[in-house]
Structure formats: structure tokens, C-alpha cells
Motif scaffolding. Structure first.
Motif, PDB file in Angstrom:
ATOM      1  N   THR A  45       0.826  -0.683  -0.407  1.00 48.39           N
ATOM      2  CA  THR A  45      -0.164  -0.049   0.094  1.00 48.39           C
ATOM      3  C   THR A  45       0.623   0.922  -0.133  1.00 48.39           C
ATOM      4  O   THR A  45       0.326   1.955   0.092  1.00 48.39           O
ATOM      5  N   ASP A  46       2.329   1.150  -0.016  1.00 50.66           N
ATOM      6  CA  ASP A  46       2.773   2.443   0.143  1.00 50.66           C
ATOM      7  C   ASP A  46       3.230   2.743  -1.064  1.00 50.66           C
ATOM      8  O   ASP A  46       4.198   2.700  -1.668  1.00 50.66           O
ATOM      9  N   ASP A  47       2.929   3.687  -1.873  1.00 52.29           N
ATOM     10  CA  ASP A  47       2.647   4.436  -3.000  1.00 52.29           C
ATOM     11  C   ASP A  47       4.696   4.491  -3.597  1.00 52.29           C
ATOM     12  O   ASP A  47       4.252   4.827  -4.953  1.00 52.29           O
ATOM     13  N   ARG A  48       4.493   5.249  -2.423  1.00 47.07           N
ATOM     14  CA  ARG A  48       6.220   5.186  -2.826  1.00 47.07           C
ATOM     15  C   ARG A  48       6.858   3.739  -3.771  1.00 47.07           C
ATOM     16  O   ARG A  48       8.375   4.513  -4.437  1.00 47.07           O
ATOM     17  N   GLY A  49       7.190   3.125  -3.247  1.00 44.95           N
ATOM     18  CA  GLY A  49       7.350   1.622  -3.879  1.00 44.95           C
ATOM     19  C   GLY A  49       7.247   1.530  -5.916  1.00 44.95           C
ATOM     20  O   GLY A  49       7.219   1.056  -6.383  1.00 44.95           O
ATOM     21  N   ARG A  50       5.842   2.463  -5.800  1.00 45.03           N
ATOM     22  CA  ARG A  50       5.405   2.605  -6.753  1.00 45.03           C
ATOM     23  C   ARG A  50       6.356   4.173  -7.726  1.00 45.03           C
ATOM     24  O   ARG A  50       5.279   3.648  -8.834  1.00 45.03           O
ATOM     25  N   MET A  51       7.051   4.031  -7.475  1.00 44.74           N
ATOM     26  CA  MET A  51       7.885   4.909  -8.590  1.00 44.74           C
ATOM     27  C   MET A  51       8.956   4.819  -8.644  1.00 44.74           C
ATOM     28  O   MET A  51       9.526   4.717  -7.816  1.00 44.74           O
ATOM     29  N   GLN A  52       9.306   5.072  -9.946  1.00 44.97           N
ATOM     30  CA  GLN A  52      10.366   4.066 -10.110  1.00 44.97           C
ATOM     31  C   GLN A  52      11.076   4.994  -9.904  1.00 44.97           C
ATOM     32  O   GLN A  52      12.839   4.123  -9.345  1.00 44.97           O
ATOM     33  N   GLY A  53      11.926   6.005  -9.480  1.00 40.95           N
ATOM     34  CA  GLY A  53      12.708   7.231  -8.455  1.00 40.95           C
ATOM     35  C   GLY A  53      13.040   7.214  -6.945  1.00 40.95           C
ATOM     36  O   GLY A  53      13.992   7.394  -6.220  1.00 40.95           O
ATOM     37  N   ALA A  54      11.617   6.681  -6.987  1.00 42.04           N
ATOM     38  CA  ALA A  54      11.597   6.560  -5.252  1.00 42.04           C
ATOM     39  C   ALA A  54      11.950   5.122  -4.152  1.00 42.04           C
ATOM     40  O   ALA A  54      11.877   4.783  -3.283  1.00 42.04           O
ATOM     41  N   ASP A 321      12.577  14.010  -2.612  1.00 40.21           N
ATOM     42  CA  ASP A 321      11.775  15.088  -1.329  1.00 40.21           C
ATOM     43  C   ASP A 321      10.337  15.361  -1.709  1.00 40.21           C
ATOM     44  O   ASP A 321       9.612  14.809  -2.679  1.00 40.21           O
ATOM     45  N   ASP A 322       9.625  15.700  -0.258  1.00 46.86           N
ATOM     46  CA  ASP A 322       8.251  16.013  -0.750  1.00 46.86           C
ATOM     47  C   ASP A 322       8.231  16.604  -1.640  1.00 46.86           C
ATOM     48  O   ASP A 322       7.033  15.853  -2.724  1.00 46.86           O
ATOM     49  N   ALA A 323       8.630  17.362  -2.210  1.00 49.52           N
ATOM     50  CA  ALA A 323       7.867  17.964  -3.287  1.00 49.52           C
ATOM     51  C   ALA A 323       8.049  17.130  -4.761  1.00 49.52           C
ATOM     52  O   ALA A 323       7.240  16.858  -5.555  1.00 49.52           O
ATOM     53  N   ALA A 324       9.006  16.372  -4.720  1.00 49.84           N
ATOM     54  CA  ALA A 324       9.186  15.361  -5.679  1.00 49.84           C
ATOM     55  C   ALA A 324       8.102  14.274  -6.118  1.00 49.84           C
ATOM     56  O   ALA A 324       7.595  13.824  -6.761  1.00 49.84           O
ATOM     57  N   LEU A 325       7.761  13.740  -4.876  1.00 57.50           N
ATOM     58  CA  LEU A 325       6.945  12.702  -4.662  1.00 57.50           C
ATOM     59  C   LEU A 325       5.272  13.583  -4.645  1.00 57.50           C
ATOM     60  O   LEU A 325       4.551  12.199  -5.464  1.00 57.50           O
ATOM     61  N   ALA A 326       5.159  14.891  -3.992  1.00 47.34           N
ATOM     62  CA  ALA A 326       3.413  15.369  -4.686  1.00 47.34           C
ATOM     63  C   ALA A 326       3.615  15.386  -6.073  1.00 47.34           C
ATOM     64  O   ALA A 326       2.451  15.952  -6.971  1.00 47.34           O
ATOM     65  N   GLU A 327       4.965  15.586  -7.223  1.00 53.14           N
ATOM     66  CA  GLU A 327       5.089  15.819  -8.471  1.00 53.14           C
ATOM     67  C   GLU A 327       4.725  14.299  -8.781  1.00 53.14           C
ATOM     68  O   GLU A 327       3.703  14.301  -9.973  1.00 53.14           O
ATOM     69  N   GLY A 331       0.775  13.707 -10.925  1.00 52.67           N
ATOM     70  CA  GLY A 331       0.424  13.044 -12.631  1.00 52.67           C
ATOM     71  C   GLY A 331       1.901  11.844 -12.652  1.00 52.67           C
ATOM     72  O   GLY A 331       2.331  12.226 -13.805  1.00 52.67           O
ATOM     73  N   ARG A 332       2.477  11.542 -12.115  1.00 53.31           N
ATOM     74  CA  ARG A 332       3.843  10.701 -12.411  1.00 53.31           C
ATOM     75  C   ARG A 332       4.493  10.934 -13.165  1.00 53.31           C
ATOM     76  O   ARG A 332       5.766  10.056 -14.298  1.00 53.31           O
ATOM     77  N   THR A 333       4.706  12.258 -12.981  1.00 54.60           N
ATOM     78  CA  THR A 333       6.034  12.793 -13.714  1.00 54.60           C
ATOM     79  C   THR A 333       7.129  13.352 -12.526  1.00 54.60           C
ATOM     80  O   THR A 333       6.692  13.374 -11.496  1.00 54.60           O
ATOM     81  N   GLY A 334       7.977  13.827 -13.011  1.00 54.43           N
ATOM     82  CA  GLY A 334       8.914  14.438 -11.789  1.00 54.43           C
ATOM     83  C   GLY A 334      10.143  14.061 -12.118  1.00 54.43           C
ATOM     84  O   GLY A 334       9.713  12.794 -12.280  1.00 54.43           O
TER      85      GLY A 334
END
Length: 538
Positions: A45-54, A321-327, A331-334
Motif C-alpha cells: 500500500t505504500d505508493d513510494r514503492g510504485r515510483m521508479q525513482g523512489a 523530497d516531498d515536492a518530488a513525491l507530490a509531483e 501526474g506520474r512525472t518529475g
């Protein structure tokens, strides 16, 4: 928990990483059998693991077993962190997600060792084409329409392609698909991030339609403590959930898919392993299987670094950082949408090798190390790159052992990195191969300085390896398959554990030798093969 709280099933599978979900999905296709899948972690459930860079932000948390090796003499006494997934999807939920299958020589080598053509490349390729869903297929080499969706790595900068151009200019091979006819190519390799969102192997195989099957029960938060035996026959698994031990019985078979660290640990806790080691910890011996926990193999990598001239742009610093995760969430960018280690190429550093002996991973950011590797003004703000050389066929072997008879105690992991003297000498060749790419015309603007220097001695390279080399997170082989003549084999070619009945293994621990690639794809193949073998036995 999905499904009813059952206490019995035909098949009990331990572990929901790269193998368990495959088995659970395939076996439960038969409505006449019941399947229980146990996973020590929770839902993903932790969406940070869904991010390619995080994704690495999950390391050290609840989704990670958080293992560390023993001090490694070959690495100047350093201990190495070994993240392993403890969550639905296992390590496919917390890794880079690279779909790098290995070479024809790997699988044909397995088949020759085992005397079983079911493990040959021809069969592996059939399975890969069946399970892949990639726009590189359908073709002779690639599949489309399968459960495992993948896509090329996106890039935040053109330097990603410039690095691939450097590989071709060095004479190592053309741009191409390293999972196709030849690995000797430069590739923006594919990962399990279709449309910028991780799809784990659990996601791929255990969709809502599969989870809703009445004959499949998935139990999360279920930490397997031991396999239950009646004599030498496996009859079930004891697991702990919500602080209470429970038992699920298996009418047909228990299958361990807990990975190259946890599977040998669970075998030994259950009385299957080297008899002397088990007795040291007060564990009753069910079967003396001396190969359990032996044969640990892993990939090490070491870096060559290039620093650009002042004013040359190209790198794209990673940010989580928080701004990158929010971006990314918007929209799955940044910055969190990109993985900076963005390309790969395979090389053979000596003529006559059956396959590549190094994988070169290209990172479009410089690795400044301890800050003393480069000189000049504004070093920290300059562009640059890193080429990581991965030793693909290490000769060194290590072990997994019990620290105690308590399942809560982490196992003792000793990979034996560089314990075989030839590995260090081979590493020097791989780093020199990386160095050749740094001198390519395309990379000239990014190579004002390079570390180690072009004229570095073998001793300088050896020091670099001992100081900087670390794991590529590919442990395998700790319960290896083998034929009847292999005294340290833990399973036969049908994945049945020696000395007992009703117990199989299907995960990376059964690899006889490590793959010239990454471990996720071949583990899926092992699981698909296990499902075929089990269905045949029904």
C-alpha cells in the motif's frame, strides 16, 4: 486476509514474491484443488514503492526484512545491507524492477548440469514469451499479452542515450534488445513500470479475478515459523499471525517460495539441513541435507566515474523530497518518476567465453564517492556519469546459516564476496572495459576527469573494488537443484526436496548457478515450471 480462514488446503505456498503469486495463480486455475498462499508482510500500500525513482525509500521499513551480511574480508571488513521484500510482491515491490532474463548459455548450462531439458533455454524462452506483455513483442524473442507488463525505462536527459552511444563506439555492440537474440547490445532496458507505475509480480498474477476464486486463500501478515512433518512427509506449515501461531495443513504439497535467504532459513528451522548445524541449535533433524544454505551466489558491482567539464549540462540529479513525491502523485512525472541508472550493455572481456562476464549499468549522474575523487571548482554541481560493472559469473560462494532456533532472529548471511582469488582479477578486466567507454567520442564533454585515472594500475582497481563494490541484490543458489550425483543438491530437477516427501522449492534459491542478468525474470520461469510440474503430478 483474502478468502475464508481455512486450516487445510491441497497446496500451501510460503512467500508471495517473484514466485509464490505465479504458483498460486496457476494452481488455483484448477477449481478442484485448494491453495493457501502465506505472506509474512502486508498488502503493498505504500505508493513510494510504485515510483521508479523512489522505491528505495521503502528499504529499512515494514516492507523490508532489513538483512545485513557478516563482515566481508574481501571488502575490507565491510558489512553489506541486503534489502529483501516483506510485502505482497516481495522484492519485486522494492527493487529496480529490471526484466533482464539472462542468456541462452545460462539455461542450457542448467539443463546440462541437471540432465533435464525442461530447464533449457528453449523452454525458458517459451515461458518468457507466454508471460511477457511488452511492445517489443510478439516476436521470436519477445511476448505480448501476458500477465507481466513492462516498458522501456524513461529518461530525464539525453545523456542516457549518449551513454549507450559510448558503448557502441567502444565496439561492444549495437543498440538493441538485450533480452533478444544477443545480449551484446546497448539497451534502455525494460522494467515492470508500465505507464510509470510499478506492477509487481503479485499485481501481475493476483488480480481481483484471481483473488476472488473460492479455492484460493491469501493470508498476509503470516510469518512462517516451520514446516510440519509427519515422519519425513511435509504435512503443513505453522505461521504466526497477530501474535498467535496457527497451522495450515497441506493434503498434497508444501511449496517454499520465500527466496534465497528465507527459504534455507525455514528449511533449517524445520529440521531439514546440515545435521550438525541443526543440532548445534537444538533442532531435531528430519533430514540431513548438507547443501541447505550452501552455494550462496550474488552479483557485486563497482563503479567507474566520469565528471563533465564546467558548463556542460546533461545530468539530472535524483530527488525524492516531498515536492518530488507530490509531483509524481499528481501526474506520474518529475524526479521521482525516473531511475537514473538508465541503460545497460553486456560485454565479454576475454575471447571464447560462453556468454558475457560483465553487465555494464549506465547512470546519468556522477557518483562523487567520498568527495575527494575529483578536483576543481564546483565539482558537486557538475554533470557526469557512472558506469557500474557487475561481475556476472562470480566464483566465490557463501552461506546462509541460523543464528539460533528462534525464527525471529535474522539468519547469518555470509556471501563470501571475493573469497575466490580469480574474482578480483576478473573485476579489473570489467572495470577496464568500463573505462574504454569513458574514452568514446560521445562522452568526451562529460569526461574532463575520470576515476580511476585512465592509466591506473591493477592495484588501484583492486583497491576500488575492495573499497566500493557492493551487492546488486541478486542472492541465489542456497537450495540448489542437482542431479543424483550432486551431493550438495537440495532439490532434484523436479524441485522436490531431498530426503523428504511432499515438499518442493520454487524460488531463486534453487538456481544451480547465477544468471547472467537479473533474478526476477528467471524466478518467474522457475515458478511457471514448478506449476507445470505440480499440475503433472496431480
Amino acid at each position: 486476509m483474502t478468502g475464508a480462514n481455512k486450516t487445510a488446503a491441497d497446496y500451501v505456498i510460503v512467500g508471495a514474491g517473484a514466485a509464490g503469486p505465479v504458483l498460486a495463480a496457476r494452481l488455483s486455475e484448477n477449481p478442484d484443488v485448494t491453495v493457501v498462499l502465506l505472506e509474512a508482510g502486508g498488502e503493498n500500500t505504500d505508493d513510494r514503492g510504485r515510483m521508479q525513482g523512489a522505491f528505495f525509500l521503502l528499504w529499512g521499513g515494514e516492507a523490508d526484512w532489513g538483512y545485513t551480511t557478516t563482515a566481508q574480508p574481501g571488502l575490507n571488513g565491510r558489512q553489506v545491507y541486503v534489502p529483501r521484500g516483506r510485502v505482497m510482491g516481495g522484492s519485486t515491490a522494492i527493487n529496480v524492477g529490471a526484466w533482464l532474463r539472462g542468456t541462452e548459455a545460462d539455461y542450457d548450462g542448467w539443463a546440462a548440469l541437471l540432465g533435464d531439458k525442461g530447464w533449457a533455454f528453449e523452454n525458458a524462452l517459451r515461458v518468457f514469451r507466454q508471460v511477457e506483455n511488452t511492445d517489443r513483442g510478439p516476436s521470436e524473442w519477445r511476448g505480448s499479452g501476458g500477465p507481466v507488463a513492462m516498458a522501456d525505462l524513461p529518461a530525464a536527459t539525453s545523456l542516457a542515450d549518449t551513454l549507450l552511444d559510448g558503448f557502441t563506439e567502444a565496439g561492444y555492440g549495437p543498440r538493441g534488445d538485450v533480452d533478444a537474440e544477443t545480449p551484446y547490445a546497448a539497451d534502455r532496458y525494460q522494467t515492470i513500470f508500465p505507464e510509470g507505475y510499478r506492477q509487481t509480480i503479485a499485481d501481475a498474477y493476483l488480480g481481483e479475478d484471481v483473488r476472488s476464486r473460492p479455492n484460493l486463500t491469501i493470508v498476509t501478515g503470516a510469518f512462517a515459523r516451520r514446516v510440519v512433518f509427519d515422519g519425513t512427509r511435509a504435512t503443513g506449515v505453522v505461521y504466526r499471525k497477530d501474535g498467535r501461531d496457527q497451522e495450515v495443513s497441506a493434503a498434497r504439497e508444501v511449496v517454499l517460495s520465500a527466496g534465497a535467504i528465507n527459504t534455507p532459513q525455514l528449511l533449517m528451522l524445520s529440521g531439514v539441513g546440515p545435521a550438525g548445524h541443526l543440532r548445534e541449535h537444538g533442532i531435531d533433524v528430519v533430514a540431513d541435507v548438507p547443501g541447505v544454505g550452501e552455494n550462496l551466489q550474488d552479483h557485486l558491482f563497482a563503479p567507474v566515474r566520469g565528471l563533465a567539464r564546467p558548463g556542460v549540462e546533461g545530468s539530472c540529479p535524483a530527488r525524492t523530497d516531498d515536492a518530488a513525491l507530490a509531483e509524481w502523485r499528481a501526474g506520474r512525472t518529475g524526479p521521482a518518476a525516473y531511475w537514473q541508472q538508465n541503460g545497460v550493455g553486456f560485454v565479454a572481456t576475454e575471447p571464447g567465453l560462453p556468454g558475457p562476464d560483465f553487465e555494464l549499468m549506465f547512470q546519468y549522474n556522477p557518483d562523487l564517492g567520498d568527495g575527494t575523487l575529483f578536483t576543481g571548482e564546483d565539482v558537486e554541481s557538475r554533470s557526469g556519469y557512472t558506469i557500474a560493472a557487475i561481475l556476472l559469473q562470480p566464483r566465490s560462494r557463501g552461506t546462509v546459516r541460523l543464528a539460533s532456533a528462534d525464527p525471529d532472529d535474522h539468519p547469518v548471511i555470509d556471501p563470501g564476496y571475493l573469497s575466490h582469488p580469480e574474482d578480483l582479477a576478473t573485476f579489473v578486466r570489467g572495470l577496464r572495459a568500463s573505462h574504454k567507454i569513458t574514452q568514446s567520442p560521445s562522452l568526451a564533454p562529460y569526461t574532463e576527469q575520470v576515476h580511476p585515472p585512465v592509466d591506473a594500475s591493477d592495484e588501484v582497481y583492486e583497491k576500488l573494488v575492495r573499497d566500493d563494490a557492493t551487492t546488486a541484490f541478486h542472492p541465489v543458489g542456497t537450495a540448489r537443484m542437482g542431479d543424483a550425483s550432486d551431493l550438495l543438491a537440495v532439490t532434484d530437477p523436479q524441485l522436490r526436496v531431498r530426503g523428504v516427501q511432499g515438499l518442493r522449492i520454487a524460488d531463486a534459491s534453487v538456481f544451480p548457478t547465477i544468471i547472467r542478468g537479473h533474478t526476477m525474470a528467471p524466478t518467474v520461469f522457475v515458478a511457471e515450471r514448478a506449476a507445470e510440474l505440480l499440475r503433472t503430478a496431480e
